[in-house]
Design a protein around this motif. Structure first.
Motif: not given
Length: 472
Positions: A222-226
């Motif tokens: 699981l990655p995250v972008y923001g």
């Protein structure tokens, strides 16, 4: 000789004077032209992209004579340079609006086929993106990675990115995130075969792995972008590494440029962007069990400086992060909650507000907390929801105890759990029954219980759901 010329000129002048003085016997007939007046019930309209705009004007003729008329509706972007787009040549407008979101002028022209005289009316039209707000549902169906969308008006789009780009996305879906601000509207969709970037308003693709990471990049966990709070940087945390690109603050023309290489250092980050302050963001290093700090526009992270007298030391927490979510959001500082686990598997709830450590309490009196996999916090009251198996619990932070909120059937597995952040009054739950996914809305009362002890809406037809993300 000069005398003859003078006499001749004088005679000609006298004849012209006599003719001019004679009464004009011509007769002119003036025909009164038919004038058309256009009226409508409104002068401004709002329409959602890809929806149909309908306008039914009333035409009033000053001298009706049965003449025919030609009609033309055209629309152009306010302040734009493109030529006007003809929407219709019918008297009443009924047209699908397939233009980018923005503010437009709509001109209606009515022309007499007999005289060529035209009447005009001008209207204002606001076009909202078709995908203005709603839930992005990352799921896998028919061997393809799919990003579905549930708009806030409950319209469901099974695969809008596939439709908009006339393509499919192979592999398995992992997650989808949005980055939305005044000068940016992007969605990133991650699969185990790459990342795809879209315009958030219409899901037209404007980037892929090669354009975001020219040197190559793979995704498996699981990655995250923001964006950070100042919206000066875009961040991606993937496979424990941190990558950055410019945000719209000061650099609106740079937001589609590639990401940096992995920030150097001996760390392995939990997939969370903790944008609790304006000028810097925290990240959590599960390898060193400490917070890391990244300043805006900087391409390095350093261990956070903490204090041994605070509720916990930012630079030496000594626990592994399990979950991260928002608390109260402010203009300068935001509150964040963290579910942490010590080396013995015991779970705690920690928090920070801006740069200040807050809670550091053992989660007590909470059934199944040790096996909980999904968490969501409220930004209004001190509540945390967690899911284990088929059950959803509410952890009352102040009371330091949990109670059961809802139980799904035994053949159901909870895949994700998110809070509708704008109100913190709706809990959104994704579940799977085998390879079939469903999404449920639970509205929450003032005590944090599900209204009526059940869900208020249910959406079906998805493949196996792996992640929920909100497009604000």
């Amino acid at each position: 000789m000069h005398k003859h010329i003078f006499i001749k000129s004088l005679l000609i002048s006298m004849v012209m004077l006599v003719l001019a003085c004679q009464k004009d016997e011509q007769s002119f007939v003036y025909e009164k032209q038919n004038q058309v007046t256009i009226s409508t019930s409104a002068t401004a309209f709002t329409v959602t992209q890809l929806d149909t705009l309908k306008v039914s004007p009333t035409l009033t003729e000053s001298s009706p004579s049965g003449e025919g008329f030609a009609y033309e509706w055209n629309m152009y972007l306010v302040g734009g340079t493109d030529t006007a787009k003809i929407l219709s040549t019918e008297k009443n407008l009924k047209a699908k609006i397939n233009v980018p979101p923005g503010n437009y002028s709509l001109r209606y022209k009515v022309t007499s086929e007999k005289t060529g005289i035209a009447a005009f009316n001008l209207y204002r039209v606001t076009v909202n993106g078709a995908f203005y707000q709603g839930w992005m549902v990352s799921n896998n169906k028919d061997g393809k990675a799919r990003m579905s969308f549930i708009r806030t008006d409950d319209v469901v789009f099974a695969a809008p990115a596939e439709s908009a780009n006339n393509t499919s996305y192979p592999g398995r879906a992992i997650a989808a995130y949005s980055g939305i601000d005044r000068d940016i509207a992007l969605v990133l969709f991650f699969t185990d075969q790459g990342v795809y970037r879209f315009n958030a308003n219409d899901f037209t693709q404007n980037g892929n792995t090669a354009s975001l990471f020219p040197e190559g990049k793979q995704f498996s966990t699981l990655p995250v972008y923001g964006l950070n709070k100042l919206v000066a940087d875009q961040y991606i945390v993937s496979e424990g590494g941190l990558y950055a690109s410019l945000g719209p603050f000061g650099y609106p023309g740079e937001v589609l440029k590639p990401y940096s290489e992995r920030f150097t250092g001996d760390y392995f980050l939990f997939p969370a962007i903790i944008s609790s302050t304006q000028t810097s963001s925290y990240f959590y290093d599960n390898k060193g069990q400490r917070f890391m700090l990244g300043a805006y526009l900087d391409r390095a992270i350093v261990p956070a400086t903490g204090s041994s007298t605070a509720s916990f030391d930012l630079g030496n927490v000594g626990k592994t992060m399990i979950a991260c979510d928002y608390g109260v959001r402010g203009s300068s500082n935001d509150e964040f909650y963290f579910v942490m686990q010590n080396n013995a598997g015991v779970r705690y709830l920690l928090s920070i507000n801006g740069t200040v450590p807050g809670l550091n309490q053992l989660i007590g009196n909470s059934p199944d907390i040790a096996t909980a996999t999904k968490f969501a916090t409220s930004s209004v009251v001190k509540h945390l929801y967690y899911a284990s198996g088929q059950k959803i619990y509410l952890y009352d932070i102040l009371a330091n105890s949990s109670r059961l909120v809802y139980t799904f059937p035994a053949d159901t597995k909870i895949a994700d759990l998110k809070m509708l952040r704008a109100t913190s009054k709706r809990l959104v739950v994704a579940v799977n029954k085998g390879t079939a996914g469903e999404v449920y809305y639970f509205d929450l009362d003032n005590l944090g219980n599900a209204v009526g002890n059940t869900y208020v809406k249910k959406f079906e037809g998805f493949g196996e759901i792996v992640h929920l993300g909100y497009r604000n």
